[in-house]
Design an enzyme around this catalytic site. Structure first.
Site, PDB file in Angstrom:
ATOM      1  N   LYS A 211      14.508 -21.382  -9.294  1.00 22.94           N
ATOM      2  CA  LYS A 211      14.652 -20.826  -8.028  1.00 22.94           C
ATOM      3  C   LYS A 211      15.353 -21.631  -7.071  1.00 22.94           C
ATOM      4  CE  LYS A 211      10.778 -17.587  -8.556  1.00 22.94           C
ATOM      5  NZ  LYS A 211       9.480 -17.367  -8.236  1.00 22.94           N
ATOM      6  N   ARG A 244       6.179 -19.363 -16.176  1.00 24.85           N
ATOM      7  CA  ARG A 244       7.371 -18.528 -16.397  1.00 24.85           C
ATOM      8  C   ARG A 244       8.467 -18.963 -16.202  1.00 24.85           C
ATOM      9  NH1 ARG A 244       9.815 -15.105 -13.111  1.00 24.85           N
ATOM     10  NH2 ARG A 244       9.856 -12.784 -14.034  1.00 24.85           N
TER      11      ARG A 244
END
Ligand code: PMM
Length: 266
Positions: A211, A244
């Site tokens: 991210k 994840r």
């Protein structure tokens, strides 16, 4: 038995996800990539058909299902444990009917009023993420008095609604939703206080992989896999139940190191 968190390998069957959009659109390539992630150490494959990145084009349920269902069928036929990343009850139900074990809903039930009931009536585990609105509004909503306290309060609100619908507590997981209505400081503060989310009493998933808040450690998304693997281990130390990640191999190897550190024979 492993004391490490489960590794969810990300499989975005989309043309426009921020780091792997377009790569796994063809079902054959998607299945091949999923098998490679399992071989590298993924415990579960998280299949998504709609990008959640800021500004991404929304898709309808038919298109989402056209993307994910053939892949999910192929994976469950192969004996691979599958999670479906969807905010829609109809997609969740269709995926569970094909053998998906987890329903990963980034909206925590806020997007589709049918979702929580649909999951309750299925055998699936429900992963409810903290969410404040879709990608068109989430950047404007990254405003908190105290991000940890506010996220816990809003997740508690979701837990109450989900329990009201009748889901067994053992089938609920939570996720703080890194990057969703959160700026980099919010993400770091939530990670620093991850124990507080874990203390809510449900298994916690952490989705930091590649991210934007990891940009200081890697310019392009794929350059952020080392930073992601470090976060996986730190999340494990804080009690996370699952991570994840795009690069399942790096996180699995990082967990193997943690396991050796803990003195476990492998
Ligand atoms: N992040 C994304 C998508 N789905 N699901 C959960 N539970 N937690 C997350 O943090 C999360 C998610 C966005 O990332 P992607 O575009 O790499 O899939």
């Amino acid at each position: 038995m492993s004391r490490q968190p489960l590794v969810f390998g990300i499989l975005n069957v989309t043309p426009d996800s921020f780091s792997d959009g377009g790569l796994w659109e063809a079902p054959d390539r998607a299945v091949e990539h999923a098998r490679a992630m399992v071989a590298a150490g993924a415990d579960v494959i998280d299949v998504g058909g709609e990008s959640t990145r800021p500004g991404a084009a929304p898709v309808d349920a038919d298109e989402e299902q056209r993307r994910v269902l053939p892949v999910i069928r192929a994976l469950t036929d192969d004996g691979i444990v599958v999670s479906v990343d969807t905010m829609r009850a109809s997609t969740a139900t269709a995926a569970v009917n094909l053998g998906a074990t987890y329903v990963n809903d980034v909206s925590g039930g806020l997007f589709d009023p049918e979702m929580v009931t649909a999951v309750t009536h299925s055998p699936a585990v429900y992963i409810a993420m903290h969410w404040r609105g879709d990608s068109s509004v989430m950047e404007d909503r990254a405003v908190y008095d105290d991000v940890t306290r506010d996220v816990v309060a809003e997740l508690n609100e979701r837990v109450e609604r989900i329990m009201d619908a009748g889901l067994e507590p053992t089938r609920l997981w939570l996720d703080p939703g890194l990057g969703f209505a959160k700026n980099p400081d919010h993400n770091w503060e939530l990670l620093r206080n991850l124990e507080t989310i874990v203390e809510m009493g449900y298994p916690v998933m952490v989705g930091a992989s590649r991210k934007r808040f990891l940009a200081p450690f890697g310019e392009s998304p794929a350059d952020r896999d080392e930073a992601t693997a470090v976060i996986s281990v730190l999340a494990a130390e804080a009690g996370a139940a699952a991570v994840r990640v795009h690069d399942a191999g790096r996180t699995a190897r990082a967990f193997a190191v943690r396991s050796a550190w803990q003195g476990e024979t492998r």
